[in-house]
Design a protein around this motif. Sequence first.
Motif, PDB file in Angstrom:
ATOM      1  N   GLY A  32       2.871  12.649 -13.441  1.00  0.00           N
ATOM      2  CA  GLY A  32       3.006  13.697 -12.436  1.00  0.00           C
ATOM      3  C   GLY A  32       3.263  13.167 -11.036  1.00  0.00           C
ATOM      4  O   GLY A  32       3.676  13.921 -10.148  1.00  0.00           O
ATOM      5  N   LEU A  33       3.046  11.869 -10.818  1.00  0.00           N
ATOM      6  CA  LEU A  33       3.282  11.279  -9.498  1.00  0.00           C
ATOM      7  C   LEU A  33       4.745  10.906  -9.272  1.00  0.00           C
ATOM      8  O   LEU A  33       5.114  10.534  -8.164  1.00  0.00           O
ATOM      9  CB  LEU A  33       2.421  10.013  -9.318  1.00  0.00           C
ATOM     10  CG  LEU A  33       0.910  10.214  -9.359  1.00  0.00           C
ATOM     11  CD1 LEU A  33       0.211   8.868  -9.235  1.00  0.00           C
ATOM     12  CD2 LEU A  33       0.480  11.137  -8.238  1.00  0.00           C
ATOM     13  N   ALA A  76       1.753   7.267  -0.607  1.00  0.00           N
ATOM     14  CA  ALA A  76       2.678   8.348  -0.940  1.00  0.00           C
ATOM     15  C   ALA A  76       2.116   9.226  -2.060  1.00  0.00           C
ATOM     16  O   ALA A  76       2.322  10.439  -2.064  1.00  0.00           O
ATOM     17  CB  ALA A  76       4.032   7.781  -1.349  1.00  0.00           C
ATOM     18  N   ALA A  77       1.408   8.606  -2.996  1.00  0.00           N
ATOM     19  CA  ALA A  77       0.841   9.345  -4.124  1.00  0.00           C
ATOM     20  C   ALA A  77      -0.565   9.867  -3.824  1.00  0.00           C
ATOM     21  O   ALA A  77      -1.160  10.526  -4.672  1.00  0.00           O
ATOM     22  CB  ALA A  77       0.791   8.446  -5.357  1.00  0.00           C
ATOM     23  N   GLU A  78      -1.083   9.562  -2.631  1.00  0.00           N
ATOM     24  CA  GLU A  78      -2.436   9.958  -2.219  1.00  0.00           C
ATOM     25  C   GLU A  78      -3.477   9.445  -3.210  1.00  0.00           C
ATOM     26  O   GLU A  78      -4.363  10.171  -3.651  1.00  0.00           O
ATOM     27  CB  GLU A  78      -2.531  11.481  -2.061  1.00  0.00           C
ATOM     28  CG  GLU A  78      -1.603  12.017  -0.999  1.00  0.00           C
ATOM     29  CD  GLU A  78      -1.582  13.528  -0.948  1.00  0.00           C
ATOM     30  OE1 GLU A  78      -2.275  14.167  -1.775  1.00  0.00           O
ATOM     31  OE2 GLU A  78      -0.888  14.075  -0.078  1.00  0.00           O
ATOM     32  N   ASN A 122       0.806  -1.225   0.000  1.00  0.00           N
ATOM     33  CA  ASN A 122       0.000   0.000   0.000  1.00  0.00           C
ATOM     34  C   ASN A 122       0.841   1.278   0.000  1.00  0.00           C
ATOM     35  O   ASN A 122       0.306   2.350  -0.280  1.00  0.00           O
ATOM     36  CB  ASN A 122      -0.922   0.029   1.217  1.00  0.00           C
ATOM     37  CG  ASN A 122      -2.310  -0.429   0.870  1.00  0.00           C
ATOM     38  OD1 ASN A 122      -2.732  -0.362  -0.278  1.00  0.00           O
ATOM     39  ND2 ASN A 122      -3.028  -0.901   1.860  1.00  0.00           N
ATOM     40  N   GLN A 123       2.119   1.194   0.331  1.00  0.00           N
ATOM     41  CA  GLN A 123       2.948   2.388   0.481  1.00  0.00           C
ATOM     42  C   GLN A 123       2.952   3.316  -0.731  1.00  0.00           C
ATOM     43  O   GLN A 123       2.825   4.535  -0.573  1.00  0.00           O
ATOM     44  CB  GLN A 123       4.375   1.999   0.862  1.00  0.00           C
ATOM     45  CG  GLN A 123       4.507   1.566   2.302  1.00  0.00           C
ATOM     46  CD  GLN A 123       5.906   1.093   2.635  1.00  0.00           C
ATOM     47  OE1 GLN A 123       6.664   0.688   1.751  1.00  0.00           O
ATOM     48  NE2 GLN A 123       6.249   1.138   3.903  1.00  0.00           N
ATOM     49  N   PRO A 124       3.084   2.811  -1.966  1.00  0.00           N
ATOM     50  CA  PRO A 124       3.080   3.744  -3.105  1.00  0.00           C
ATOM     51  C   PRO A 124       1.769   4.517  -3.251  1.00  0.00           C
ATOM     52  O   PRO A 124       1.768   5.704  -3.589  1.00  0.00           O
ATOM     53  CB  PRO A 124       3.310   2.842  -4.325  1.00  0.00           C
ATOM     54  CG  PRO A 124       3.838   1.579  -3.799  1.00  0.00           C
ATOM     55  CD  PRO A 124       3.374   1.454  -2.392  1.00  0.00           C
TER      56      PRO A 124
END
Length: 173
Positions: A136-137, A97-99, A92-94
């Motif tokens: 853009g992420l 981080a990218a919301e 789930n971390q990415p």
Amino acid sequence: MAEESVTLENLKETLEGTAPAAPPPGGEATEEAAPLIAAEPKIDEQGRSYATGKRKDAVARVWIKPGSGKVTVNGRDWETYFARPVLRMIINQPFEAAERSEQYDVTCTVKGGGLSGQAGAVRHGISKALTYYEPGLRPALKKGGFLTRDSRVVERKKYGRAKARRSYQFSKR
């Protein structure tokens, strides 16, 4: 010919686009400045982005598309495949981080290594696929270190050694 001295402030202003670009030598300044080339999304016919993630000996092939946040690993739900909460947190971390939590459906196949390496490979693949879908992420994911392939692998066993570095037991007599 008058030479202009280039200072750090002039370079910063030029890079930020606040100062007008210097005219070419012997010519007049043009109205249009060269625009920055934005990376285009890499999306296939089914509306998905594909990326390969790697960690240790594990290799994950990851496809993402807009959806409700469903994650499928090797045809099974990710909560049954990755039973430990730590492994699900890694995956789930990415998105955090990218919301973009629960905005993309993930389908992946993963081979090799153990569960921890496979979770790291899926995380790496998701991060790359997100940058392909939404370029853009990239800065947010790069800052979190999710786009860097963790190159640490198990060291090979050498001849004359019990393991990679451990010697055989010494016997005096």
